[in-house]
Design an enzyme around this catalytic site. Structure first.
Site, mmCIF file in Angstrom:
data_model
loop_
_atom_site.group_PDB
_atom_site.id
_atom_site.type_symbol
_atom_site.label_atom_id
_atom_site.label_comp_id
_atom_site.label_asym_id
_atom_site.label_seq_id
_atom_site.Cartn_x
_atom_site.Cartn_y
_atom_site.Cartn_z
ATOM 1 N N GLY A 66 -148.530 32.966 35.533
ATOM 2 C CA GLY A 66 -150.194 32.481 35.489
ATOM 3 C C GLY A 66 -150.304 32.862 37.235
ATOM 4 O O GLY A 66 -150.996 32.888 37.605
ATOM 5 N N ASP A 67 -149.118 32.519 37.421
ATOM 6 C CA ASP A 67 -148.884 32.475 38.790
ATOM 7 C C ASP A 67 -147.492 32.955 39.720
ATOM 8 O O ASP A 67 -146.598 32.334 40.072
ATOM 9 C CB ASP A 67 -149.950 31.146 39.559
ATOM 10 N N PHE A 68 -147.188 33.952 38.732
ATOM 11 C CA PHE A 68 -145.941 34.422 39.750
ATOM 12 C C PHE A 68 -145.600 34.789 41.221
ATOM 13 O O PHE A 68 -145.323 35.809 41.515
ATOM 14 C CB PHE A 68 -145.315 35.606 38.081
#
Length: 223
Positions: A123-125
């Protein structure tokens, strides 16, 4: 280390994702109590700076989620985002290219349905969320997890990794490592960037919004 987050939607599934990964290329979760998490410390904790290494790690994180995780689905989240983009365009009238915004909205609504599989998404790589460690060379931290199309995940890594490759080449390199197509990665990047631009508008951050729309135009030219 003890991580305490303000209760908010994006962090609600962090403990679930870390527990499902169980230390496999991600920091271990030892205990949690709501938004207070006792997790593995990454030492020395330097940030990742290599696109291929990051993409290879991300692919390992894409496990098939078991039933009943309670995590939000990407399809539900991006459908909500699409509605918000349209509402923010109508409310704030920022003067953006309406065709480009409409393309972003269309992709937010349609891409999830054409996914070939659903996985556990980080989701927030971004590179700052992959840290050097002792137990494994690199460990992912700070997920904002959902379940859905894996092609959603790579854009922050592709955008924020500093190297000499063109943006088009970075999509190609990442796609080869991830087993995805450059076109699909680019489409998700465009969808996410349009959403980000209209969020910036809603926060009265017009300079960043304009930068995001310039990136969206560059991405649209790659499709």
């Amino acid at each position: 280390m003890l991580k305490i987050s303000d209760p908010h939607r994006e962090a609600a599934g962090e403990a679930t994702a870390l527990r499902l990964w169980n230390g496999h290329h991600a920091a271990r979760l030892y205990e949690n109590d709501g938004f207070a998490l006792l997790i593995e410390r990454c030492d020395p904790g330097t940030h990742l700076d290599d696109l291929v290494t990051g993409a290879a790690l991300l692919r390992e994180l894409w496990i098939t989620p078991p039933a009943g995780t309670g995590l939000e689905t990407l399809a539900d989240v991006t459908a909500e985002w699409a509605d918000l983009v349209e509402t923010r365009m109508d409310t704030h009238r920022p003067g953006f290219d309406p065709g480009l915004v409409a393309l972003g909205v269309k992709l937010l609504r349609e891409l999830p349905a054409s996914a070939s599989r659903d996985v556990l998404l980080h989701g927030d790589f971004n590179p700052g969320n992959v840290l050097a460690a002792q137990r494994e060379p690199w460990l992912a931290i700070d997920p904002k997890p959902m379940t859905g199309d894996p092609a959603y995940d790579p854009w922050p890594l592709i955008e924020q990794t500093e190297d000499d490759h063109t943006l088009a080449d970075r999509f190609t390199i990442a796609a080869e490592t991830l087993g995805e197509t450059p076109h699909r990665l680019t489409a998700w990047a465009l969808a996410r960037t349009v959403e980000s631009a209209l969020w910036c508008v809603s926060e009265d951050d017009l300079d960043d919004a304009a930068e995001e729309m310039a990136t969206a135009r560059e991405l649209a030219d790659l499709l």
